[in-house]
Design an enzyme around this catalytic site. Structure first.
Site, PDB file in Angstrom:
ATOM      1  N   ARG A  94       2.831  16.655   6.175  1.00 48.91           N
ATOM      2  CA  ARG A  94       3.482  15.933   7.275  1.00 48.91           C
ATOM      3  C   ARG A  94       4.784  16.573   7.721  1.00 48.91           C
ATOM      4  O   ARG A  94       5.121  16.557   8.896  1.00 48.91           O
ATOM      5  CB  ARG A  94       3.831  14.516   6.832  1.00 48.91           C
ATOM      6  CG  ARG A  94       2.711  13.606   6.604  1.00 48.91           C
ATOM      7  CD  ARG A  94       3.261  12.269   6.147  1.00 48.91           C
ATOM      8  NE  ARG A  94       4.372  11.848   6.983  1.00 48.91           N
ATOM      9  CZ  ARG A  94       4.246  11.270   8.166  1.00 48.91           C
ATOM     10  NH1 ARG A  94       3.048  10.989   8.624  1.00 48.91           N
ATOM     11  NH2 ARG A  94       5.307  10.950   8.872  1.00 48.91           N
ATOM     12  N   CYS A 118      -1.058   8.662   5.843  1.00 41.57           N
ATOM     13  CA  CYS A 118      -1.414   9.263   4.564  1.00 41.57           C
ATOM     14  C   CYS A 118      -1.616   8.124   3.583  1.00 41.57           C
ATOM     15  O   CYS A 118      -1.481   6.961   3.954  1.00 41.57           O
ATOM     16  CB  CYS A 118      -0.351  10.240   4.089  1.00 41.57           C
ATOM     17  SG  CYS A 118       1.210   9.469   3.736  1.00 41.57           S
ATOM     18  N   ARG A 123       3.109   5.764   8.424  1.00 39.95           N
ATOM     19  CA  ARG A 123       4.110   6.803   8.651  1.00 39.95           C
ATOM     20  C   ARG A 123       4.117   7.355  10.080  1.00 39.95           C
ATOM     21  O   ARG A 123       3.783   8.517  10.327  1.00 39.95           O
ATOM     22  CB  ARG A 123       3.931   7.931   7.629  1.00 39.95           C
ATOM     23  CG  ARG A 123       4.090   7.426   6.228  1.00 39.95           C
ATOM     24  CD  ARG A 123       3.992   8.493   5.212  1.00 39.95           C
ATOM     25  NE  ARG A 123       5.244   9.205   4.997  1.00 39.95           N
ATOM     26  CZ  ARG A 123       5.399  10.144   4.078  1.00 39.95           C
ATOM     27  NH1 ARG A 123       4.385  10.488   3.315  1.00 39.95           N
ATOM     28  NH2 ARG A 123       6.554  10.737   3.923  1.00 39.95           N
TER      29      ARG A 123
HETATM   30  C1  UD1 Z   1      10.902  11.641   3.448  1.00 41.34           C
HETATM   31  C2  UD1 Z   1      10.466  12.373   2.205  1.00 41.34           C
HETATM   32  C3  UD1 Z   1       9.611  11.464   1.325  1.00 41.34           C
HETATM   33  C4  UD1 Z   1      10.346  10.153   1.031  1.00 41.34           C
HETATM   34  C5  UD1 Z   1      10.836   9.493   2.324  1.00 41.34           C
HETATM   35  C6  UD1 Z   1      11.695   8.273   2.085  1.00 41.34           C
HETATM   36  C7  UD1 Z   1      10.318  14.689   2.925  1.00 41.34           C
HETATM   37  C8  UD1 Z   1       9.455  15.851   3.221  1.00 41.34           C
HETATM   38  N1  UD1 Z   1       9.696  13.539   2.586  1.00 41.34           N
HETATM   39  O1  UD1 Z   1       9.725  11.327   4.192  1.00 41.34           O
HETATM   40  O2  UD1 Z   1       9.346  12.159   0.097  1.00 41.34           O
HETATM   41  O3  UD1 Z   1       9.463   9.271   0.374  1.00 41.34           O
HETATM   42  O4  UD1 Z   1      11.618  10.451   3.084  1.00 41.34           O
HETATM   43  O5  UD1 Z   1      12.765   8.584   1.266  1.00 41.34           O
HETATM   44  O6  UD1 Z   1      11.538  14.777   2.946  1.00 41.34           O
HETATM   45  N2  UD1 Z   1       9.221   5.581  10.126  1.00 41.34           N
HETATM   46  C9  UD1 Z   1       8.899   5.036  11.339  1.00 41.34           C
HETATM   47  N3  UD1 Z   1       8.984   5.822  12.446  1.00 41.34           N
HETATM   48  C10 UD1 Z   1       9.389   7.119  12.402  1.00 41.34           C
HETATM   49  C11 UD1 Z   1       9.728   7.667  11.143  1.00 41.34           C
HETATM   50  C12 UD1 Z   1       9.635   6.873  10.026  1.00 41.34           C
HETATM   51  O7  UD1 Z   1       8.513   3.875  11.434  1.00 41.34           O
HETATM   52  O8  UD1 Z   1       9.449   7.785  13.447  1.00 41.34           O
HETATM   53  C13 UD1 Z   1       9.108   4.758   8.891  1.00 41.34           C
HETATM   54  C14 UD1 Z   1       8.067   5.284   7.917  1.00 41.34           C
HETATM   55  O9  UD1 Z   1       6.779   4.852   8.242  1.00 41.34           O
HETATM   56  C15 UD1 Z   1       8.562   4.733   6.610  1.00 41.34           C
HETATM   57  C16 UD1 Z   1      10.086   4.739   6.783  1.00 41.34           C
HETATM   58  O10 UD1 Z   1      10.318   4.853   8.187  1.00 41.34           O
HETATM   59  O11 UD1 Z   1       8.127   3.411   6.443  1.00 41.34           O
HETATM   60  C17 UD1 Z   1      10.799   5.863   6.083  1.00 41.34           C
HETATM   61  O12 UD1 Z   1      10.239   7.087   6.473  1.00 41.34           O
HETATM   62  P1  UD1 Z   1      11.101   8.427   6.546  1.00 41.34           P
HETATM   63  O13 UD1 Z   1      12.447   8.168   5.994  1.00 41.34           O
HETATM   64  O14 UD1 Z   1      10.981   8.983   7.909  1.00 41.34           O
HETATM   65  O15 UD1 Z   1      10.305   9.354   5.520  1.00 41.34           O
HETATM   66  P2  UD1 Z   1       9.843  10.852   5.713  1.00 41.34           P
HETATM   67  O16 UD1 Z   1      10.923  11.638   6.385  1.00 41.34           O
HETATM   68  O17 UD1 Z   1       8.465  10.888   6.272  1.00 41.34           O
END
Ligand code: UD1
Length: 421
Positions: A94, A118, A123
């Site tokens: 991702r 996933c 996500r």
């Molecule tokens: C990153 C980490 C992952 C960790 C997560 C939370 C990397 C490569 N991965 O993932 O290991 O578990 O942070 O600490 O660094 N969300 C939305 N809209 C968006 C983006 C996110 O709704 O546009 C939601 C997601 O579905 C989730 C939450 O926000 O429920 C947190 O996600 P996010 O902090 O973005 O995680 P990642 O960056 O994907």
């Protein structure tokens, strides 16, 4: 696929060194797309996800070289001639979606596959896209691809609905090449984002407030190359801290940054584990019975979701009943069912799991569906009686460098069996 085979019961003792953080190395590698000049990224962990990132950079036309040991990667993105990242690459990891911001900011257009969901949840990437739109990007989603265009991105004030780690990184990178100043409010405060901010500054952008909820980025028309170093992996460190605690052992986790692990360390201490921090790392020892502790995952500086599964394995061995509440991802208790197969008493209901401790774990064939769940089963295997076989090690190899070697050096009875498929 390979299988990890563990014979439980060994008390871990000794010193283990943490590798560079996967989640910091990935955005650093993708940030090299912001400049045509040579960048050097040091202390890179040798992992499957890093190989995927290198494949993405090469696909885009970057020249990528690494040292023989794989820990230093040099990228020159001067010859990048494509601004498209296809589904085949993005679906395997991702984080590849992070190329969108840098490509759009530098070339004025980008076409990147949407990452999809996933095992741990839906996500979405809506916050990434809304932020880029605020900076003037025109965005269309067609046939599973995000197509973004902008003559030149403009600085903007962006308020994130939630402190998304990835969206904060995406927007910090795009803002570094935008015209004017961008303010990201409700930004994610994770140490990996502070590491990225440092890299962007070395490239010539002005970034302030990283590590706080408000980040300000002053963009530049062009960025320079930079020489940057990946921070130690706090999740890997936390995993070895649990390995010490769950076996009643005593381990020095060399290179771990105690200040990146405060919420986690506080919970280990509540559970009766002794944790001492010094400049060279963190010393962990556990003697006697562990106590139950309740945990709720939160954005940094709260308890990290990426250590939730490992803590659940630990709580199966604590006296009393503990509750784990997962607030970041909606479906992140898949490991609970596998722990139950090993004899744990866990009831998962929605985003809450209740663990009745001091279960006698016994070895079993188990299978993991994501990275942190895999390692949680390895940890449970260390504490179980008999032999545990963890299948689908693919997930483990995405995020843990030489895990069986590191655990064996601490006295664990663990080996890898090569798969036939
Ligand atoms: C990153 C980490 C992952 C960790 C997560 C939370 C990397 C490569 N991965 O993932 O290991 O578990 O942070 O600490 O660094 N969300 C939305 N809209 C968006 C983006 C996110 O709704 O546009 C939601 C997601 O579905 C989730 C939450 O926000 O429920 C947190 O996600 P996010 O902090 O973005 O995680 P990642 O960056 O994907």
């Amino acid at each position: 696929m390979d299988t990890i085979v563990i014979r439980g019961g060994a008390v871990l003792d000794g010193e283990v060194t943490v590798s560079g953080a996967k989640n910091a190395a990935l955005p650093l590698l993708f940030s090299t797309l912001l400049t045509p000049h040579r960048c050097v990224v040091r202390n890179v962990p040798v992992l499957r996800d890093i190989r995927t990132a290198v494949a993405v950079l090469r696909h885009l036309g970057a020249r990528v070289e690494s040292t023989a040991d794989g820990h230093e990667i040099r990228v020159e993105a001067g010859a990048v001639d494509r601004s498209e990242a296809p589904y085949d690459l993005v679906k395997t990891m991702r984080a590849s979606f992070l190329v969108l911001g840098p490509l759009l900011a530098r070339f004025g257009r980008a076409r990147v596959s949407t990452p999809g969901g996933c095992a741990i949840g839906a996500r979405p990437v809506d916050l990434h896209l809304a932020g880029l739109q605020k900076m003037g990007a025109r965005i269309r989603i067609t046939e599973g691809y995000v197509e973004a265009e902008a003559d030149r991105l403009r600085g903007a004030k962006i308020v994130l609905d939630m402190p998304s780690v990835g969206a904060t990184q995406q927007l910090m990178m795009a803002a570094s090449l935008a015209e004017g100043t961008t303010v990201i409010e409700n930004a994610a405060r994770e140490p990996e984002n502070v590491c990225l901010a440092g890299a962007l500054e070395r490239m010539g952008a002005r970034v302030s407030g990283a590590g706080t909820p408000e980040i300000t980025v002053e963009g530049r028309p062009e960025l320079d190359g930079a020489d940057v170093t990946v921070i130690p992996d706090r999740i890997e460190a936390g995993t070895y801290m649990v390995a010490a605690a769950i076996t009643g052992g005593s381990v020095v986790v060399g290179g771990a940054r105690g200040d990146h692990l405060d919420a986690f360390t506080a919970k280990l201490r509540e559970a009766g584990v002794t944790v001492r921090e010094d400049p060279s790392g963190v010393r962990v020892s556990a003697r006697g019975t562990l106590a139950a502790a309740d945990v709720k995952t939160m954005p940094h500086p709260g308890f990290p979701t990426d250590l939730q599964a490992q803590f659940m394995a630990l709580m199966t061995q604590a006296a009393g009943t503990s509750t784990i509440t997962e607030t970041i991802f909606e479906n992140r208790f898949l490991h609970a069912q596998e722990l139950v197969r090993m004899g744990a008493e866990i009831r998962a209901d929605g985003n809450r799991a209740i663990i009745r401790g001091r279960a006698a774990l016994s070895g079993a064939p188990v299978m993991a569906t994501d990275l942190r769940a895999s390692v949680c089963l390895v940890l449970a295997g260390l504490a179980a009686r008999g032999t545990t076989r963890v299948a689908r090690v693919y997930h483990l190899d995405r995020g843990y460098e030489r895990v069986e070697e590191k655990l064996r050096a601490l006295g664990a009875d663990i080996r890898r069996e090569a798969g036939t498929a």
